[in-house]
Motif scaffolding. Sequence first.
Motif, PDB file in Angstrom:
ATOM      1  N   MET A 113      -7.322  10.967  -1.214  1.00  0.00           N
ATOM      2  CA  MET A 113      -8.077   9.853  -0.641  1.00  0.00           C
ATOM      3  C   MET A 113      -8.031   9.864   0.876  1.00  0.00           C
ATOM      4  SD  MET A 113      -7.332   6.710  -3.274  1.00  0.00           S
ATOM      5  CE  MET A 113      -7.779   6.860  -5.019  1.00  0.00           C
ATOM      6  N   ILE A 114      -6.952  10.366   1.430  1.00  0.00           N
ATOM      7  CA  ILE A 114      -6.875  10.525   2.879  1.00  0.00           C
ATOM      8  C   ILE A 114      -7.968  11.494   3.334  1.00  0.00           C
ATOM      9  CG2 ILE A 114      -5.468  11.426   4.779  1.00  0.00           C
ATOM     10  CD1 ILE A 114      -2.992  10.461   3.185  1.00  0.00           C
ATOM     11  N   ASP A 115      -8.108  12.594   2.602  1.00  0.00           N
ATOM     12  CA  ASP A 115      -9.127  13.585   2.949  1.00  0.00           C
ATOM     13  C   ASP A 115     -10.543  13.019   2.789  1.00  0.00           C
ATOM     14  OD1 ASP A 115      -7.159  15.445   3.473  1.00  0.00           O
ATOM     15  OD2 ASP A 115      -7.253  16.369   1.488  1.00  0.00           O
ATOM     16  N   LYS A 116     -10.768  12.256   1.729  1.00  0.00           N
ATOM     17  CA  LYS A 116     -12.120  11.769   1.440  1.00  0.00           C
ATOM     18  C   LYS A 116     -12.515  10.578   2.313  1.00  0.00           C
ATOM     19  CE  LYS A 116     -15.150  10.079  -2.236  1.00  0.00           C
ATOM     20  NZ  LYS A 116     -15.306   9.842  -3.703  1.00  0.00           N
ATOM     21  N   TYR A 117     -11.595   9.607   2.457  1.00  0.00           N
ATOM     22  CA  TYR A 117     -11.946   8.353   3.114  1.00  0.00           C
ATOM     23  C   TYR A 117     -11.399   8.213   4.539  1.00  0.00           C
ATOM     24  CZ  TYR A 117     -12.928   6.953  -1.743  1.00  0.00           C
ATOM     25  OH  TYR A 117     -13.406   6.876  -3.030  1.00  0.00           O
ATOM     26  N   GLY A 118     -10.471   9.080   4.916  1.00  0.00           N
ATOM     27  CA  GLY A 118      -9.872   8.964   6.237  1.00  0.00           C
ATOM     28  C   GLY A 118      -8.811   7.886   6.344  1.00  0.00           C
ATOM     29  N   ASP A 155       3.258   3.918   4.974  1.00  0.00           N
ATOM     30  CA  ASP A 155       2.754   5.123   5.621  1.00  0.00           C
ATOM     31  C   ASP A 155       3.761   6.243   5.383  1.00  0.00           C
ATOM     32  OD1 ASP A 155       4.847   4.348   7.249  1.00  0.00           O
ATOM     33  OD2 ASP A 155       3.603   3.905   8.991  1.00  0.00           O
ATOM     34  N   GLY A 156       3.665   7.316   6.171  1.00  0.00           N
ATOM     35  CA  GLY A 156       4.614   8.409   6.012  1.00  0.00           C
ATOM     36  C   GLY A 156       4.442   9.139   4.699  1.00  0.00           C
ATOM     37  N   SER A 157       5.523   9.739   4.217  1.00  0.00           N
ATOM     38  CA  SER A 157       5.441  10.574   3.022  1.00  0.00           C
ATOM     39  C   SER A 157       5.113   9.779   1.758  1.00  0.00           C
ATOM     40  CB  SER A 157       6.755  11.339   2.825  1.00  0.00           C
ATOM     41  OG  SER A 157       7.852  10.450   2.653  1.00  0.00           O
ATOM     42  N   ARG A 158       5.535   8.511   1.692  1.00  0.00           N
ATOM     43  CA  ARG A 158       5.168   7.710   0.520  1.00  0.00           C
ATOM     44  C   ARG A 158       3.649   7.596   0.412  1.00  0.00           C
ATOM     45  NH1 ARG A 158       5.942   2.583  -0.314  1.00  0.00           N
ATOM     46  NH2 ARG A 158       6.517   2.678  -2.514  1.00  0.00           N
ATOM     47  N   PHE A 159       3.001   7.541   1.541  1.00  0.00           N
ATOM     48  CA  PHE A 159       1.542   7.445   1.572  1.00  0.00           C
ATOM     49  C   PHE A 159       0.885   8.807   1.318  1.00  0.00           C
ATOM     50  CE2 PHE A 159      -2.291   7.332   4.508  1.00  0.00           C
ATOM     51  CZ  PHE A 159      -3.127   6.738   3.564  1.00  0.00           C
TER      52      PHE A 159
END
Length: 281
Positions: A46-51, A35-39
Amino acid sequence: MGTTPEDLAVQIKAAEAILVGAGAGLSTSAGFTYDGSRFTDHFGDMIDKYGFTDMYTAGFYPFKTPEEFWAYWSRMILVNRYETPVGKPYQDLLRLLEGREFFVLTTNVDHQFRKAGFPKARLFYTQGDYGLFQCSVPCHDTTYDNEEAVRRMAGEQRDMKIPSALIPQCPVCGKPMATNLRSDDTFVQDEGWQAASGRYAAFQEKHLRGRVLYLELGVGGNTPGIIKYNFWRRVHDNKEAVYACVNLNEAYAPAEIADRSVCVSGDIGGILAGMLEMKQR
């Protein structure tokens, strides 16, 4: 028996043999978090598209197409297997074990032990390797190096999809390939896995008795039967053995072996670095 790095250093020095059991916490202490900045740095779209909230849970997402599935997984493997540097805690651990009779049992799949220089003959990766593909059926028990395929999928994907021509397929049956990670009974235990399992069994058989240190590093509750419960049972059965647990938040031992246990709470990387300094004085 003890709760400090100094107590653990005493037991390492006194041990006739050391069996290391390493879990995800060891890689986390090296900075390889999911998680964090590596993610966010690698998966913002993909965070924006899939949550998605982290790399681990994202791996269970029900992608609609194989092109989307491999867009995620190729990035995930690239970030965690091929583009990570050698973690300092792994290097420090190897230096602490130099000249000792030891073996490593790990549930980690990121290849950090080999990157750090641990001999292959002293390692057993029970849960697989991000760097290997297998048939998803599986129709045979061979695994395949995936670096070239992963780099192409990660490099050539557009709009979070890989080109259809890059979808990995089994060279024997033509069915989809999968990453060689244990998640169900389709996991392939190939020739290399069987050989490592045999070496691990031989090490245990050789050291059923005597002053054996069972050194657990960063093991959580996902698969406790592989390392944690196994170590507890072996220390219980061998009255000369010692159990050691180093964990950020969960350093403990059962009452039955508490008088032969060293439980050190804190950052594993910092603890190993401090012990190495003690050794070099």
